[in-house]
Design a protein around this motif. Structure first.
Motif, PDB file in Angstrom:
ATOM      1  N   GLU A  77       8.779   5.025   9.953  1.00 10.12           N
ATOM      2  CA  GLU A  77       9.683   4.996   8.805  1.00 10.12           C
ATOM      3  C   GLU A  77       8.936   5.551   7.586  1.00 10.12           C
ATOM      4  OE1 GLU A  77      12.250   4.944   6.219  1.00 10.12           O
ATOM      5  OE2 GLU A  77      13.067   3.902   7.966  1.00 10.12           O
ATOM      6  N   ASP A  78       9.519   6.531   6.911  1.00  7.76           N
ATOM      7  CA  ASP A  78       8.826   7.155   5.776  1.00  7.76           C
ATOM      8  C   ASP A  78       8.993   6.378   4.477  1.00  7.76           C
ATOM      9  OD1 ASP A  78      11.576   7.974   5.871  1.00  7.76           O
ATOM     10  OD2 ASP A  78      11.139   9.439   4.318  1.00  7.76           O
ATOM     11  N   ASP A  79       9.943   5.451   4.423  1.00  2.70           N
ATOM     12  CA  ASP A  79      10.146   4.625   3.235  1.00  2.70           C
ATOM     13  C   ASP A  79       9.323   3.343   3.384  1.00  2.70           C
ATOM     14  OD1 ASP A  79      11.116   2.728   1.355  1.00  2.70           O
ATOM     15  OD2 ASP A  79      13.018   3.792   1.217  1.00  2.70           O
ATOM     16  N   PRO A  80       8.294   3.149   2.556  1.00  2.00           N
ATOM     17  CA  PRO A  80       7.415   1.975   2.696  1.00  2.00           C
ATOM     18  C   PRO A  80       8.166   0.648   2.607  1.00  2.00           C
ATOM     19  CG  PRO A  80       6.446   3.591   1.206  1.00  2.00           C
ATOM     20  CD  PRO A  80       7.851   4.042   1.461  1.00  2.00           C
ATOM     21  N   MET A  81       9.178   0.581   1.738  1.00  2.68           N
ATOM     22  CA  MET A  81       9.922  -0.671   1.586  1.00  2.68           C
ATOM     23  C   MET A  81      10.715  -0.995   2.849  1.00  2.68           C
ATOM     24  SD  MET A  81      10.566  -3.249  -0.298  1.00  2.68           S
ATOM     25  CE  MET A  81       9.963  -2.710  -1.912  1.00  2.68           C
ATOM     26  N   ALA A  97      10.059   0.131   5.839  1.00  4.77           N
ATOM     27  CA  ALA A  97       9.071  -0.151   6.887  1.00  4.77           C
ATOM     28  C   ALA A  97       8.610  -1.601   6.808  1.00  4.77           C
ATOM     29  CB  ALA A  97       7.884   0.793   6.766  1.00  4.77           C
ATOM     30  N   MET A  98       8.406  -2.093   5.595  1.00  8.64           N
ATOM     31  CA  MET A  98       7.967  -3.477   5.405  1.00  8.64           C
ATOM     32  C   MET A  98       9.046  -4.458   5.868  1.00  8.64           C
ATOM     33  SD  MET A  98       6.831  -5.437   1.896  1.00  8.64           S
ATOM     34  CE  MET A  98       8.514  -5.447   1.271  1.00  8.64           C
ATOM     35  N   GLU A 136       9.138  -4.500   9.588  1.00 11.22           N
ATOM     36  CA  GLU A 136       7.983  -5.254  10.097  1.00 11.22           C
ATOM     37  C   GLU A 136       8.228  -6.753   9.997  1.00 11.22           C
ATOM     38  OE1 GLU A 136       3.150  -5.733   9.371  1.00 11.22           O
ATOM     39  OE2 GLU A 136       4.248  -4.037   8.495  1.00 11.22           O
ATOM     40  N   THR A 170       1.144  -1.037  14.009  1.00 13.42           N
ATOM     41  CA  THR A 170       0.952  -0.113  12.894  1.00 13.42           C
ATOM     42  C   THR A 170       2.283   0.505  12.511  1.00 13.42           C
ATOM     43  OG1 THR A 170      -0.415   1.714  12.054  1.00 13.42           O
ATOM     44  CG2 THR A 170       0.548   1.997  14.228  1.00 13.42           C
ATOM     45  N   SER A 171       2.295   1.198  11.369  1.00 12.99           N
ATOM     46  CA  SER A 171       3.460   1.951  10.918  1.00 12.99           C
ATOM     47  C   SER A 171       3.047   3.394  10.671  1.00 12.99           C
ATOM     48  CB  SER A 171       4.042   1.352   9.629  1.00 12.99           C
ATOM     49  OG  SER A 171       4.540   0.049   9.853  1.00 12.99           O
ATOM     50  N   CYS A 172       3.942   4.326  10.972  1.00  8.57           N
ATOM     51  CA  CYS A 172       3.686   5.748  10.751  1.00  8.57           C
ATOM     52  C   CYS A 172       4.802   6.316   9.875  1.00  8.57           C
ATOM     53  CB  CYS A 172       3.641   6.511  12.070  1.00  8.57           C
ATOM     54  SG  CYS A 172       2.289   6.018  13.160  1.00  8.57           S
ATOM     55  N   ARG A 173       4.430   7.291   9.019  1.00  7.13           N
ATOM     56  CA  ARG A 173       5.401   7.860   8.093  1.00  7.13           C
ATOM     57  C   ARG A 173       5.934   9.213   8.528  1.00  7.13           C
ATOM     58  NH1 ARG A 173       3.537   6.362   1.900  1.00  7.13           N
ATOM     59  NH2 ARG A 173       3.247   4.120   2.245  1.00  7.13           N
TER      60      ARG A 173
END
Length: 236
Positions: A9-13, A15-16, A19, A32-35
């Motif tokens: 997910e490219d949007d950090p919010m 993605a959080m 998660e 982990t997360s990838c953008r």
């Protein structure tokens, strides 16, 4: 042992949030997360994950392109697609590439958990059976529904509005069975372990279905609040 999850997910919010949703299920952990697609394949070259939560709209390489490459390289990971796109062509293409589920933003926490349960049912059935019989296939397709009654329940779930889950309705019904009288959404949310927003969403749905009734309580000494009470009959 927990299932390992990769969030793409490219949007950090967002993605959080994804998660946090994953972490609510004790059978999963986010590794982990990838953008973007480049980060995805750099990680997958050296690491194995059980499940990928993949957004469709990504920079440099779309989620559909990432999914195709995952399949071409035979990475042993299942995929849940997450997107704001609800066009039939995108859905059809990703379904043909073998995704576990397809979530349309914005989706409810409960709907996300349904997708995780689908993965568990799929993974468990395949890992325990070298040869699948009809009941095994039905079990996988209907998300662990083992009897005709349970299969009917799965079908009935499809008839409910978006964001309304039968399991949650059953919990609310049990709550009102044990606690007759008037209740606030805060009381319901705390008792069932769901968010206030989710509790209010279900109360609005049940009131629209004429299953519960509401009234405004002005005697709080402060800001008035809405009280809810079940009418006669069952929620589900």
């Amino acid at each position: 042992m927990k299932y390992k999850v990769l969030i793409v997910e490219d949007d950090p919010m967002v993605a959080m949030i994804n998660e946090q949703y994953v972490s609510k299920n004790p059978q999963f952990e986010v590794v982990t997360s990838c953008r973007n697609g480049k980060e995805v394949f750099e990680y997958l070259k050296n690491n194995k994950v059980d499940l990928i939560v993949l957004d469709v709209y990504m920079p440099y390489m779309t989620g559909v392109e990432i999914l195709k490459k995952i399949r071409e390289n035979n990475f042993p990971s299942e995929v849940i697609m997450v997107t704001a796109a609800n066009d039939s062509n995108t859905i059809e293409e990703t379904m043909h590439l073998g995704v576990i589920d397809y979530l349309i933003k914005p989706f409810a926490f409960e709907r996300f958990q349904v997708a995780l349960e689908k993965f568990i049912a799929h993974h468990t059935t395949l890992s325990k059976n070298n040869v699948l019989d009809q009941s095994g296939i039905d079990n996988m397709i209907f998300n662990s529904c083992k009897t005709l009654s349970e299969m009917n329940d799965c079908i009935e779930q499809q008839k409910l509005p978006k964001g309304i889950q039968k399991k949650t309705l059953i919990l609310i019904q049990e709550y009102f069975d044990k606690n007759p009288g008037w209740h606030t959404v805060i009381m319901i949310a705390e008792k069932l372990g769901i968010s206030i927003v989710t509790a209010r969403h279900y109360m609005n749905y049940l009131e629209a279905e004429d299953i519960i009734t509401s009234e405004i309580n002005y005697g709080t000494g402060g800001r008035p609040c809405i009280l809810y009470k079940r009418k006669n009959g069952k929620l589900v």
